[in-house]
Design a protein around this motif. Sequence first.
Motif, mmCIF file in Angstrom:
data_model
loop_
_atom_site.group_PDB
_atom_site.id
_atom_site.type_symbol
_atom_site.label_atom_id
_atom_site.label_comp_id
_atom_site.label_asym_id
_atom_site.label_seq_id
_atom_site.Cartn_x
_atom_site.Cartn_y
_atom_site.Cartn_z
ATOM 1 N N ASN A 55 0.825 -1.213 0.000
ATOM 2 C CA ASN A 55 0.000 0.000 0.000
ATOM 3 C C ASN A 55 0.859 1.264 0.000
ATOM 4 O O ASN A 55 0.538 2.237 -0.697
ATOM 5 N N SER B 282 0.909 3.989 -3.030
ATOM 6 C CA SER B 282 0.645 5.387 -2.709
ATOM 7 C C SER B 282 1.753 6.288 -3.263
ATOM 8 O O SER B 282 1.480 7.347 -3.843
ATOM 9 N N ASP C 127 1.452 6.466 -7.059
ATOM 10 C CA ASP C 127 0.367 7.370 -7.423
ATOM 11 C C ASP C 127 0.814 8.838 -7.321
ATOM 12 O O ASP C 127 0.524 9.647 -8.189
ATOM 13 N N GLN C 128 1.520 9.149 -6.272
ATOM 14 C CA GLN C 128 2.012 10.503 -6.068
ATOM 15 C C GLN C 128 3.017 10.896 -7.167
ATOM 16 O O GLN C 128 2.990 12.021 -7.677
#
Length: 93
Positions: free
Chosen positions: A78, A82, A85-86
Amino acid sequence: MFQKDIEVEYGLRAPTATNMLKEMVRNGLIVRQPTVYDNRLKQIIPTAKAHEFETQILADINGLEQRMTRRITTDDLNTFLSVVDQMLLNLAD
């Protein structure tokens, strides 16, 4: 779905999309069927052969994803997702 939809979705130029779709027709993956309301407009319809490939490809992707993440904890995965994605958002700026 129409050729224009594919061009927009994948950022392709019309000649590139045309050549790709012609090859897919030749390989029996799609048929191009005129619409009822405009004979010039061709709807792109996947064939049974394309659906067979879709099933196999999805199974291959799932298998690969399981192999790639088999010794990674859910929390670590996760965190990684994350951060990725950033990073993608940063590229979009």
